[in-house]
Design a protein around this motif. Structure first.
Motif, PDB file in Angstrom:
ATOM      1  N   PRO A 206       0.839  -1.221   0.000  1.00 24.72           N
ATOM      2  CA  PRO A 206       0.000   0.000   0.000  1.00 24.72           C
ATOM      3  C   PRO A 206       0.866   1.261   0.000  1.00 24.72           C
ATOM      4  O   PRO A 206       1.915   1.307   0.653  1.00 24.72           O
ATOM      5  CB  PRO A 206      -0.812  -0.126   1.285  1.00 24.72           C
ATOM      6  CG  PRO A 206      -0.814  -1.600   1.588  1.00 24.72           C
ATOM      7  CD  PRO A 206       0.525  -2.095   1.130  1.00 24.72           C
ATOM      8  N   PHE A 207       0.445   2.293  -0.728  1.00 18.05           N
ATOM      9  CA  PHE A 207       1.226   3.519  -0.843  1.00 18.05           C
ATOM     10  C   PHE A 207       1.460   4.181   0.513  1.00 18.05           C
ATOM     11  O   PHE A 207       2.547   4.729   0.775  1.00 18.05           O
ATOM     12  CB  PHE A 207       0.503   4.510  -1.769  1.00 18.05           C
ATOM     13  CG  PHE A 207       0.489   4.077  -3.213  1.00 18.05           C
ATOM     14  CD1 PHE A 207       1.665   3.858  -3.900  1.00 18.05           C
ATOM     15  CD2 PHE A 207      -0.719   3.890  -3.881  1.00 18.05           C
ATOM     16  CE1 PHE A 207       1.662   3.461  -5.237  1.00 18.05           C
ATOM     17  CE2 PHE A 207      -0.733   3.500  -5.208  1.00 18.05           C
ATOM     18  CZ  PHE A 207       0.454   3.274  -5.891  1.00 18.05           C
ATOM     19  N   GLU A 208       0.476   4.084   1.433  1.00 16.02           N
ATOM     20  CA  GLU A 208       0.589   4.808   2.694  1.00 16.02           C
ATOM     21  C   GLU A 208       1.661   4.236   3.623  1.00 16.02           C
ATOM     22  O   GLU A 208       2.090   4.879   4.584  1.00 16.02           O
ATOM     23  CB  GLU A 208      -0.764   4.827   3.430  1.00 16.02           C
ATOM     24  CG  GLU A 208      -1.272   3.462   3.861  1.00 16.02           C
ATOM     25  CD  GLU A 208      -2.170   2.826   2.807  1.00 16.02           C
ATOM     26  OE1 GLU A 208      -2.882   1.864   3.151  1.00 16.02           O
ATOM     27  OE2 GLU A 208      -2.152   3.288   1.645  1.00 16.02           O
ATOM     28  N   LEU A 209       2.119   3.000   3.336  1.00 18.96           N
ATOM     29  CA  LEU A 209       3.140   2.399   4.197  1.00 18.96           C
ATOM     30  C   LEU A 209       4.537   2.917   3.881  1.00 18.96           C
ATOM     31  O   LEU A 209       5.454   2.742   4.691  1.00 18.96           O
ATOM     32  CB  LEU A 209       3.117   0.866   4.053  1.00 18.96           C
ATOM     33  CG  LEU A 209       1.879   0.144   4.566  1.00 18.96           C
ATOM     34  CD1 LEU A 209       1.994  -1.350   4.329  1.00 18.96           C
ATOM     35  CD2 LEU A 209       1.658   0.433   6.049  1.00 18.96           C
ATOM     36  N   GLY A 210       4.699   3.503   2.724  1.00 18.88           N
ATOM     37  CA  GLY A 210       6.033   3.941   2.322  1.00 18.88           C
ATOM     38  C   GLY A 210       6.748   2.833   1.587  1.00 18.88           C
ATOM     39  O   GLY A 210       7.248   1.885   2.209  1.00 18.88           O
ATOM     40  N   VAL A 211       6.770   2.939   0.265  1.00 18.89           N
ATOM     41  CA  VAL A 211       7.299   1.847  -0.566  1.00 18.89           C
ATOM     42  C   VAL A 211       8.770   1.600  -0.294  1.00 18.89           C
ATOM     43  O   VAL A 211       9.213   0.446  -0.159  1.00 18.89           O
ATOM     44  CB  VAL A 211       7.067   2.162  -2.058  1.00 18.89           C
ATOM     45  CG1 VAL A 211       7.716   1.098  -2.933  1.00 18.89           C
ATOM     46  CG2 VAL A 211       5.577   2.267  -2.357  1.00 18.89           C
ATOM     47  N   GLU A 212       9.576   2.657  -0.173  1.00 15.96           N
ATOM     48  CA  GLU A 212      11.012   2.488   0.023  1.00 15.96           C
ATOM     49  C   GLU A 212      11.318   1.779   1.343  1.00 15.96           C
ATOM     50  O   GLU A 212      12.211   0.921   1.416  1.00 15.96           O
ATOM     51  CB  GLU A 212      11.705   3.840  -0.016  1.00 15.96           C
ATOM     52  CG  GLU A 212      11.681   4.497  -1.402  1.00 15.96           C
ATOM     53  CD  GLU A 212      12.467   5.792  -1.428  1.00 15.96           C
ATOM     54  OE1 GLU A 212      13.025   6.167  -0.363  1.00 15.96           O
ATOM     55  OE2 GLU A 212      12.534   6.411  -2.497  1.00 15.96           O
ATOM     56  N   LYS A 213      10.573   2.131   2.388  1.00 16.47           N
ATOM     57  CA  LYS A 213      10.785   1.508   3.694  1.00 16.47           C
ATOM     58  C   LYS A 213      10.504   0.014   3.638  1.00 16.47           C
ATOM     59  O   LYS A 213      11.279  -0.810   4.144  1.00 16.47           O
ATOM     60  CB  LYS A 213       9.876   2.172   4.724  1.00 16.47           C
ATOM     61  CG  LYS A 213       9.893   1.517   6.088  1.00 16.47           C
ATOM     62  CD  LYS A 213       8.868   2.140   7.013  1.00 16.47           C
ATOM     63  CE  LYS A 213       8.795   1.383   8.329  1.00 16.47           C
ATOM     64  NZ  LYS A 213       7.760   1.941   9.242  1.00 16.47           N
ATOM     65  N   VAL A 214       9.385  -0.346   2.995  1.00 14.89           N
ATOM     66  CA  VAL A 214       9.013  -1.768   2.905  1.00 14.89           C
ATOM     67  C   VAL A 214       9.999  -2.521   2.030  1.00 14.89           C
ATOM     68  O   VAL A 214      10.364  -3.665   2.318  1.00 14.89           O
ATOM     69  CB  VAL A 214       7.571  -1.907   2.373  1.00 14.89           C
ATOM     70  CG1 VAL A 214       7.209  -3.382   2.221  1.00 14.89           C
ATOM     71  CG2 VAL A 214       6.589  -1.215   3.296  1.00 14.89           C
ATOM     72  N   GLU A 215      10.462  -1.890   0.962  1.00 11.24           N
ATOM     73  CA  GLU A 215      11.436  -2.543   0.074  1.00 11.24           C
ATOM     74  C   GLU A 215      12.719  -2.895   0.822  1.00 11.24           C
ATOM     75  O   GLU A 215      13.277  -3.980   0.649  1.00 11.24           O
ATOM     76  CB  GLU A 215      11.752  -1.629  -1.109  1.00 11.24           C
ATOM     77  CG  GLU A 215      10.681  -1.607  -2.189  1.00 11.24           C
ATOM     78  CD  GLU A 215      11.087  -0.731  -3.358  1.00 11.24           C
ATOM     79  OE1 GLU A 215      12.047   0.046  -3.209  1.00 11.24           O
ATOM     80  OE2 GLU A 215      10.430  -0.819  -4.421  1.00 11.24           O
ATOM     81  N   LYS A 216      13.210  -1.953   1.671  1.00 11.62           N
ATOM     82  CA  LYS A 216      14.434  -2.219   2.441  1.00 11.62           C
ATOM     83  C   LYS A 216      14.232  -3.383   3.405  1.00 11.62           C
ATOM     84  O   LYS A 216      15.120  -4.223   3.590  1.00 11.62           O
ATOM     85  CB  LYS A 216      14.841  -0.960   3.211  1.00 11.62           C
ATOM     86  CG  LYS A 216      15.372   0.148   2.321  1.00 11.62           C
ATOM     87  CD  LYS A 216      15.775   1.358   3.160  1.00 11.62           C
ATOM     88  CE  LYS A 216      16.306   2.482   2.272  1.00 11.62           C
ATOM     89  NZ  LYS A 216      16.687   3.688   3.059  1.00 11.62           N
ATOM     90  N   SER A 217      13.037  -3.437   4.016  1.00 16.35           N
ATOM     91  CA  SER A 217      12.754  -4.524   4.956  1.00 16.35           C
ATOM     92  C   SER A 217      12.692  -5.865   4.227  1.00 16.35           C
ATOM     93  O   SER A 217      13.228  -6.868   4.710  1.00 16.35           O
ATOM     94  CB  SER A 217      11.438  -4.249   5.674  1.00 16.35           C
ATOM     95  OG  SER A 217      11.159  -5.276   6.603  1.00 16.35           O
TER      96      SER A 217
END
Length: 297
Positions: A206-217
């Motif tokens: 979801p866009f509201e989670l922050g794509v870059e943050k989730v990608e790093k995780s």
């Protein structure tokens, strides 16, 4: 006087032919001959069984030595050739044993083989499908189209190759059914085991989670997953945005695996990503496994 009377009664009631048969059956020489014949046949059978077992042992020994050597073919092909050589050895030895037993009964084996050759020629004209099966089986083995242990799809039959003969191929489905296919009917083969496979997992972020943050995780989890996993060939890759929906971006993960291990790896990635993100307080929908099979060519 009694013996003479008995002989006369035998000739009177049994007749001369029956008397000859009786003498033959109850003759000591007859039973000695039968005993010797039975022993010789038993020796032939025993020798043939021992020859087959010893021959198979030698063949397996040669293949084991070859497996340890620096120069070798693919293991799947070696298993196929091993099975074929063992079957051929059994056919040759047992056929020779049958001929030897026939000779013990004073049957003209040369004449029998000559007659069988003529009969085989006549039958050959009416058994074109059999000839086609044998020729097709030869080219399947010669060209290494598939081997024992491969996961293949031939027409409606899909499963693991159990056995390849010169006439038929046996495929075992994952539910246990055995497909027996004449080699001459095999027109197209999909072999999933010749090359490494590719596991593909799509993750909706979801866009509201922050794509870059989730990608790093996700990337951190994929690095840890590649350790101590023999089915994975290298680290799974997060290749980035694959598609978009109204409220999320679809990120795609790919991983090169050993042949036919992509299903298990895809499931492990899917569940692992979900649990890892939940531990970090990130809630996403369950990742989507791409059900189609891929082979890395």
């Amino acid at each position: 006087m009694t013996n003479a009377l008995t002989e006369s009664l035998k000739k009177l009631f049994l007749g001369e032919e029956t008397e000859k048969i009786g003498k033959f059956i109850f003759s000591e020489e007859t039973w000695i001959h039968v005993g010797i014949l039975a022993i010789r046949i038993a020796i032939i059978i025993a020798i043939s069984i021992i020859a087959v077992q010893v021959g198979k042992y030698i063949i397996r020994k040669i293949f084991r030595i070859k497996l340890k050597g620096p120069i070798r073919k693919e293991e799947r092909r070696e298993q196929t050739l091993l099975k074929l050589l063992e079957n051929t050895l059994s056919y040759v030895v047992y056929f020779s044993a049958i001929l030897a037993i026939l000779q013990e009964f004073n049957i003209d084996v040369k004449g029998l083989l000559a007659g069988a050759g003529v009969l085989g020629l006549a039958v050959g004209f009416g058994a074109q499908s059999l000839v086609k099966d044998v020729i097709s089986g030869f080219f399947i083995l010669f060209e290494d189209q598939f081997s024992v242990g491969d996961y293949v799809q031939i027409g409606t039959a899909e499963g693991m190759v159990e056995e390849i003969g010169l006439r038929t191929t046996k495929i075992k489905n994952f539910t246990g059914e055995i497909f027996i296919l004449p080699n001459g009917t095999i027109a197209q083969v999909v072999n999933y085991s010749m090359k490494n496979s590719l596991a593909i997992v799509d993750v909706a972020i979801p866009f509201e989670l922050g794509v870059e943050k989730v990608e790093k995780s996700i990337d951190a989890f994929l690095k840890s997953m590649s350790k101590n996993n023999p089915d994975l060939l290298g680290k799974p890759k997060l290749i980035g945005a694959h598609d978009f929906t109204e409220d999320s971006v679809i990120e795609r993960i790919i991983a090169e695996t050993r042949p036919m291990r992509h299903f298990d790896i895809a499931r492990n990635i899917s569940m692992g990503v979900k649990k890892h993100l939940e531990q970090e307080g990130i809630e996403i929908p369950y990742p989507t496994l791409v059900s189609k099979s891929f082979n890395n060519q």
